[in-house]
Write a protein that holds these residues in place. Structure first.
Motif, PDB file in Angstrom:
ATOM      1  N   ARG A  80       0.841  -1.208   0.000  1.00 49.79           N
ATOM      2  CA  ARG A  80       0.000   0.000   0.000  1.00 49.79           C
ATOM      3  C   ARG A  80       0.874   1.255   0.000  1.00 49.79           C
ATOM      4  NH1 ARG A  80      -5.061   0.024   0.558  1.00 49.79           N
ATOM      5  NH2 ARG A  80      -5.162  -1.961   1.650  1.00 49.79           N
ATOM      6  N   ASP A 130      -3.639  14.684 -12.044  1.00 48.35           N
ATOM      7  CA  ASP A 130      -4.268  14.803 -10.731  1.00 48.35           C
ATOM      8  C   ASP A 130      -5.508  13.916 -10.612  1.00 48.35           C
ATOM      9  OD1 ASP A 130      -2.308  16.611  -9.839  1.00 48.35           O
ATOM     10  OD2 ASP A 130      -3.377  18.272 -10.776  1.00 48.35           O
ATOM     11  N   GLU A 131      -6.268  13.802 -11.692  1.00 44.63           N
ATOM     12  CA  GLU A 131      -7.445  12.930 -11.682  1.00 44.63           C
ATOM     13  C   GLU A 131      -7.031  11.460 -11.578  1.00 44.63           C
ATOM     14  OE1 GLU A 131     -11.299  11.660 -14.385  1.00 44.63           O
ATOM     15  OE2 GLU A 131     -10.196  13.475 -14.920  1.00 44.63           O
ATOM     16  N   ARG A 133      -4.293  10.229 -10.250  1.00 44.67           N
ATOM     17  CA  ARG A 133      -3.833   9.992  -8.872  1.00 44.67           C
ATOM     18  C   ARG A 133      -5.013   9.864  -7.915  1.00 44.67           C
ATOM     19  NH1 ARG A 133       1.297  14.140  -8.696  1.00 44.67           N
ATOM     20  NH2 ARG A 133       2.820  12.614  -9.445  1.00 44.67           N
ATOM     21  N   MET A 134      -5.957  10.784  -8.010  1.00 46.49           N
ATOM     22  CA  MET A 134      -7.100  10.768  -7.104  1.00 46.49           C
ATOM     23  C   MET A 134      -7.897   9.473  -7.247  1.00 46.49           C
ATOM     24  SD  MET A 134     -10.503  13.141  -7.067  1.00 46.49           S
ATOM     25  CE  MET A 134     -11.017  12.293  -8.538  1.00 46.49           C
ATOM     26  N   ARG A 135      -8.198   9.079  -8.478  1.00 43.18           N
ATOM     27  CA  ARG A 135      -9.012   7.881  -8.706  1.00 43.18           C
ATOM     28  C   ARG A 135      -8.309   6.623  -8.198  1.00 43.18           C
ATOM     29  NH1 ARG A 135     -11.631   7.383 -14.417  1.00 43.18           N
ATOM     30  NH2 ARG A 135     -12.598   5.665 -13.298  1.00 43.18           N
ATOM     31  N   ARG A 137      -5.833   6.470  -5.890  1.00 41.67           N
ATOM     32  CA  ARG A 137      -5.739   6.552  -4.425  1.00 41.67           C
ATOM     33  C   ARG A 137      -7.050   6.140  -3.767  1.00 41.67           C
ATOM     34  NH1 ARG A 137      -3.268  11.982  -4.585  1.00 41.67           N
ATOM     35  NH2 ARG A 137      -1.047  11.604  -4.548  1.00 41.67           N
ATOM     36  N   GLU A 138      -8.160   6.656  -4.280  1.00 42.21           N
ATOM     37  CA  GLU A 138      -9.459   6.326  -3.702  1.00 42.21           C
ATOM     38  C   GLU A 138      -9.797   4.854  -3.882  1.00 42.21           C
ATOM     39  OE1 GLU A 138     -12.353   8.992  -5.373  1.00 42.21           O
ATOM     40  OE2 GLU A 138     -11.646  10.683  -4.168  1.00 42.21           O
ATOM     41  N   ALA A 139      -9.545   4.301  -5.064  1.00 46.48           N
ATOM     42  CA  ALA A 139      -9.880   2.904  -5.344  1.00 46.48           C
ATOM     43  C   ALA A 139      -9.089   1.941  -4.466  1.00 46.48           C
ATOM     44  CB  ALA A 139      -9.639   2.585  -6.818  1.00 46.48           C
ATOM     45  N   ASP A 141      -7.305   3.015  -1.551  1.00 51.49           N
ATOM     46  CA  ASP A 141      -7.095   3.602  -0.228  1.00 51.49           C
ATOM     47  C   ASP A 141      -5.601   3.787   0.059  1.00 51.49           C
ATOM     48  OD1 ASP A 141      -7.836   4.686   2.243  1.00 51.49           O
ATOM     49  OD2 ASP A 141      -7.728   2.718   3.236  1.00 51.49           O
ATOM     50  N   GLU A 144      -0.940   9.378   0.919  1.00 54.32           N
ATOM     51  CA  GLU A 144      -0.289  10.424   0.130  1.00 54.32           C
ATOM     52  C   GLU A 144       1.218  10.190   0.126  1.00 54.32           C
ATOM     53  OE1 GLU A 144      -1.520  13.245  -1.400  1.00 54.32           O
ATOM     54  OE2 GLU A 144      -3.621  12.832  -0.929  1.00 54.32           O
TER      55      GLU A 144
END
Length: 174
Positions: A80, A130-131, A133-135, A137-139, A141, A144
């Motif tokens: 992770r 940025d999108e 990375r965000m997607r 990271r969220e998928a 967990d 940063e």
């Protein structure tokens, strides 16, 4: 750890973004050469990167990198955290290119801006940086990357996780 790998394998868009945009390809698990840990511990290949290197799991779940040019070492103590670094940094090498501190943050932002200019104008299905990375990271967990930088810098000095081949020990990535 294997849960993360299974989630990636079972989620086509996630596997595609990790492979194409972040250089973490689960389909490429063939290292350039057989490597092991200095104490003889085994390393299990889990993914390849764009530069011909291989990410490997050590017993206990630590992630080790063996580069195509004889550089490598411990990335993180968990998959992770390793994925948090891979997704959150311009590249692992960029994050080791400078000492920690304010200069490091500015350097990484410069590298990110260069990637944004390239990625954000691609028309072939790539997500903006940025999108993406965000997607991811969220998928998964993921933490940063900024919070992992000090540990990453320390990990790369841990000789107990430096890959060893028939030609000898790999060089540190920095």
């Amino acid at each position: 750890m294997t849960d993360l790998l299974e989630t990636i394998r079972a989620t086509p868009w996630l596997a595609e973004v990790l492979t194409d945009q972040f250089g973490f390809d689960l389909a490429r698990t063939d290292p350039m050469e057989d490597v092991h840990l200095p104490g003889g511990g085994t390393l299990t290949p889990i993914a390849g990167d764009d530069a011909g290197g291989t990410f490997m799991l050590a017993a206990g779940g630590a992630v080790v990198y063996a580069g195509a040019y004889g550089e490598g070492g411990l990335i993180a103590s968990t998959l992770r955290e390793a994925l948090g670094l891979i997704v959150g940094l311009p590249s692992l090498q960029d994050a080791l290119d400078r000492p920690l501190g304010d200069g490091m943050r500015a350097w990484l932002e410069e590298c990110d801006e260069e990637i944004r200019r390239e990625w954000d104008t691609r028309g072939d299905g790539w997500l903006p940086l940025d999108e993406a990375r965000m997607r991811v990271r969220e998928a998964l967990d993921l933490p940063e990357a900024e919070g992992l930088l000090a540990e990453f810098h320390a990990a790369m000095t841990d000789g107990a996780y430096r890959p060893v081949s028939e030609h000898g020990a790999y060089r540190p990535m920095r």
